[in-house]
Structure formats: structure tokens, C-alpha cells
Scaffold this motif. Sequence first.
Motif, PDB file in Angstrom:
ATOM      1  N   SER A  80       0.816  -1.217   0.000  1.00 38.57           N
ATOM      2  CA  SER A  80       0.000   0.000   0.000  1.00 38.57           C
ATOM      3  C   SER A  80       0.847   1.263   0.000  1.00 38.57           C
ATOM      4  N   ARG A  81       2.112   1.134   0.405  1.00 42.01           N
ATOM      5  CA  ARG A  81       3.028   2.284   0.439  1.00 42.01           C
ATOM      6  C   ARG A  81       4.138   2.033  -0.594  1.00 42.01           C
ATOM      7  N   VAL A  82       3.907   2.514  -1.787  1.00 46.92           N
ATOM      8  CA  VAL A  82       4.769   2.182  -2.928  1.00 46.92           C
ATOM      9  C   VAL A  82       5.602   3.386  -3.328  1.00 46.92           C
ATOM     10  N   VAL A  83       6.873   3.130  -3.604  1.00 43.90           N
ATOM     11  CA  VAL A  83       7.773   4.153  -4.152  1.00 43.90           C
ATOM     12  C   VAL A  83       8.129   3.744  -5.580  1.00 43.90           C
ATOM     13  N   VAL A  84       7.995   4.682  -6.515  1.00 44.03           N
ATOM     14  CA  VAL A  84       8.299   4.412  -7.926  1.00 44.03           C
ATOM     15  C   VAL A  84       9.528   5.214  -8.335  1.00 44.03           C
ATOM     16  N   LEU A  85      10.371   4.600  -9.150  1.00 45.13           N
ATOM     17  CA  LEU A  85      11.670   5.177  -9.481  1.00 45.13           C
ATOM     18  C   LEU A  85      11.775   5.706 -10.908  1.00 45.13           C
ATOM     19  N   ASP A  86      10.676   5.691 -11.659  1.00 44.89           N
ATOM     20  CA  ASP A  86      10.707   6.196 -13.028  1.00 44.89           C
ATOM     21  C   ASP A  86       9.291   6.542 -13.450  1.00 44.89           C
ATOM     22  N   SER A  87       9.176   7.281 -14.551  1.00 43.70           N
ATOM     23  CA  SER A  87       7.863   7.737 -15.005  1.00 43.70           C
ATOM     24  C   SER A  87       6.990   6.579 -15.476  1.00 43.70           C
ATOM     25  N   GLY A  88       7.599   5.502 -15.992  1.00 40.63           N
ATOM     26  CA  GLY A  88       6.815   4.359 -16.424  1.00 40.63           C
ATOM     27  C   GLY A  88       6.128   3.676 -15.265  1.00 40.63           C
ATOM     28  N   THR A  99      -2.129   5.462  -5.695  1.00 39.73           N
ATOM     29  CA  THR A  99      -1.222   6.613  -5.683  1.00 39.73           C
ATOM     30  C   THR A  99       0.003   6.257  -4.851  1.00 39.73           C
ATOM     31  N   PRO A 100       1.204   6.368  -5.412  1.00 40.74           N
ATOM     32  CA  PRO A 100       2.403   6.029  -4.636  1.00 40.74           C
ATOM     33  C   PRO A 100       2.663   7.052  -3.532  1.00 40.74           C
ATOM     34  N   VAL A 101       3.459   6.661  -2.552  1.00 44.12           N
ATOM     35  CA  VAL A 101       3.836   7.597  -1.492  1.00 44.12           C
ATOM     36  C   VAL A 101       5.094   8.359  -1.871  1.00 44.12           C
ATOM     37  N   GLY A 102       5.886   7.817  -2.808  1.00 43.85           N
ATOM     38  CA  GLY A 102       7.111   8.474  -3.223  1.00 43.85           C
ATOM     39  C   GLY A 102       7.400   8.234  -4.685  1.00 43.85           C
ATOM     40  N   MET A 103       8.091   9.198  -5.316  1.00 42.97           N
ATOM     41  CA  MET A 103       8.414   9.066  -6.739  1.00 42.97           C
ATOM     42  C   MET A 103       9.723   9.792  -7.036  1.00 42.97           C
ATOM     43  N   ALA A 104      10.462   9.253  -7.989  1.00 43.92           N
ATOM     44  CA  ALA A 104      11.638   9.941  -8.501  1.00 43.92           C
ATOM     45  C   ALA A 104      11.197  10.934  -9.568  1.00 43.92           C
ATOM     46  N   ASN A 131      19.591  10.096  -9.728  1.00 40.95           N
ATOM     47  CA  ASN A 131      20.239  10.550  -8.497  1.00 40.95           C
ATOM     48  C   ASN A 131      19.266  10.364  -7.340  1.00 40.95           C
ATOM     49  N   LEU A 132      19.002   9.095  -7.009  1.00 38.06           N
ATOM     50  CA  LEU A 132      18.005   8.771  -5.995  1.00 38.06           C
ATOM     51  C   LEU A 132      18.493   9.123  -4.586  1.00 38.06           C
ATOM     52  N   ASN A 133      17.563   9.536  -3.739  1.00 37.61           N
ATOM     53  CA  ASN A 133      17.843   9.866  -2.351  1.00 37.61           C
ATOM     54  C   ASN A 133      17.372   8.711  -1.477  1.00 37.61           C
ATOM     55  N   LEU A 134      18.295   7.835  -1.104  1.00 43.83           N
ATOM     56  CA  LEU A 134      17.934   6.641  -0.348  1.00 43.83           C
ATOM     57  C   LEU A 134      17.391   6.990   1.033  1.00 43.83           C
ATOM     58  N   GLU A 135      17.879   8.058   1.622  1.00 43.20           N
ATOM     59  CA  GLU A 135      17.376   8.470   2.932  1.00 43.20           C
ATOM     60  C   GLU A 135      15.909   8.883   2.842  1.00 43.20           C
ATOM     61  N   ALA A 136      15.574   9.623   1.779  1.00 44.16           N
ATOM     62  CA  ALA A 136      14.185  10.047   1.597  1.00 44.16           C
ATOM     63  C   ALA A 136      13.277   8.841   1.374  1.00 44.16           C
TER      64      ALA A 136
END
Length: 334
Positions: A80-88, A99-104, A131-136
Amino acid sequence: MLSRPKWTIAVALVLLVTACGQPAKPSSSGVGDTEVATGGRLFATADAETAKLGSDAAPGVFPRTVKHSLGETKLEKKPSRVVVLDSGELDAVLSLGLTPVGMATTAGQSGVPSYLADRVKTVQTVGEINNLNLEAITKLNPDLILGSKLRANDLYPQLSAIAPTVFSIRPGFPWKENTLLVADALGLETQADTVLNDYQKRVNEVKQGIKGTPKISLLRFLSGNIRLYGNLSFIGVILKDVGLARPANQDINELAAQISKERIDQADADWIFYSSYGAGPSPDEKAVTSSGLWTALGAVKAGHAIPVNDEVWFLGLGPVGAMKVLDDLKKHLA
């Protein structure tokens, strides 16, 4: 819906029975097209390698193990708490109703594809795609991270230590397979079939309305780089689905071919759809489209050189963007 391996066997048996007395249908893309017309699926996939990924679990059932480009990931419960790393991945997750909780962010005009901006106003950013922020990401306490081997291969160990992580092989032309992989990770397989079936129905509508058999050129201006896009691209797959022909220099099983400003004549076709990567027309686009070489092109003379939204046509990489491309094609070609 049948699980993927059982479904594959079912398709093979159907093909064996129905193929008697008929010649085998060759793959027109050279990358393993699989026509999917059973089990309620109407759409075709473009990349056999990517289509092998996913889960064998029954739709919506957890725990499950998802096979992906960097191994297997076990998911104990529905994420339920998803982070996506690209626009696709962003497009795919939104298309499935989550709706993701985080996105690049991207290098587009506003950091996120503009056609999705209204839907992600509350989503936290976790750095740029490259340039991902792993802490975020960690602070968001995700229960699933979605990305691709092409973009973030080196960060997979750190990401998978934060949360279960599922990677596609690459973004772009396998966008339908990637959507199915995202759906497998989320337990939303039925929704994915509906979304992609709706896409295919729209493809069929657009195809029926196109006048004649125009050849379509895809031209994109990047920083110091001008590309003609081929079949192994997001937009290349859409054009193929619609049955639109390509000039020989773009009917290639590659992402794109590079050309110079002096050889812009290689971009000519019945229609040219063009854009610039980033914010606004690039210097190269301005230089080319104000030149005599440009105005001499047949498509330009005919009023068939159309600027398009780069964030939709080249950065969308998912079902929502694909439907908007179809809207553009219908507007100009029907």
C-alpha cells in the motif's frame, strides 16, 4: 485469470489446435510478439523476455513471490506504500488506481510528466531518476519499491534492504509487460488486464479511422543529440499496434538512430511528430525548424510536421500516456 505459466500452456494448446492447415504467423517485430486473445486479454505483448517475469499467485492473493530482472522478491501482504523510481512505474501504478507515497523526478518540464501532475500533488519526491535519495525513500517506510534494472541496477542491494523491490528489465518498449509486472507486485492483475484491454479497444478505434496508409516519422531533439525513434521504443510499440508504417530508417529493432542537423532530410515521411527533451524547444530544435532544410521536407510543406508533448510521447511509458498518444494520433490522422 490463469496464472502466467498455466496461461502460456493454454495459449500454446489453442495455437496447436487452430494452426492446422495454416502457416505460422511470423513475429513482425523480431522481439517475440505474443498475441493474447484468450483468458479475457485482447492486447499483444512486445518483449518475450520481459513477459516471463511476474508471479504465479492467484490474482490478489498474498503472500506471493514475484520473479523480476534481478531475482525473486517475496511479498507477505498486499503493498500500500509504494515508491516508484521512473515515469513508467508512476504511470502504471496510477493507471491501476493506486497513488504512490514516493516518486523519482524526471528531467522533464516540471520534474514529473505534466499529464500526471494533478494526480501526484501529495506524492513525496525521492530525488531524480539518476540521483536517488535513499534516505528520503527510507523515511517514507515503503512496503514496495518499483524500478528497472536499466535505471538503478547498482542500487538494488540498498533498495531491497529498505523494502521489497521489484525491477523490470528496462523502461520503454515493454511498457505493457512492465504494467503486468507492476500489477503482479501489487496484486492488481485483473485491473491491469482491464486497463490494457481498454488500450487495445482504443487502438482498434483509432486504426479504423485513419485515412490511407501514411508513414510516420518520430523525431526527438535531445541535448546535442537528434534521434529518429525505432520499433523498440514506447511510441514505436504504439504505432505498430495501430498498424502505422515507418520509414525504412526507423523500421528498425532499435530504440533510435542518431542523425545530424545537416541530415534532417532523413526525418521526412508523410507525417513527422517531433519534440524536445526537457523544458521547451531545445537549441537544436529551434535551429532545425527555422532552417531551409526543414521547410524543404515534404511533411513540412504538407503541414504534417506536428510538435507533440515530449512528456507524453517519450516519457509517458505507461497506459495513461499511451491513451493520450492515441488521442493525438486520432486528432491528426483520422
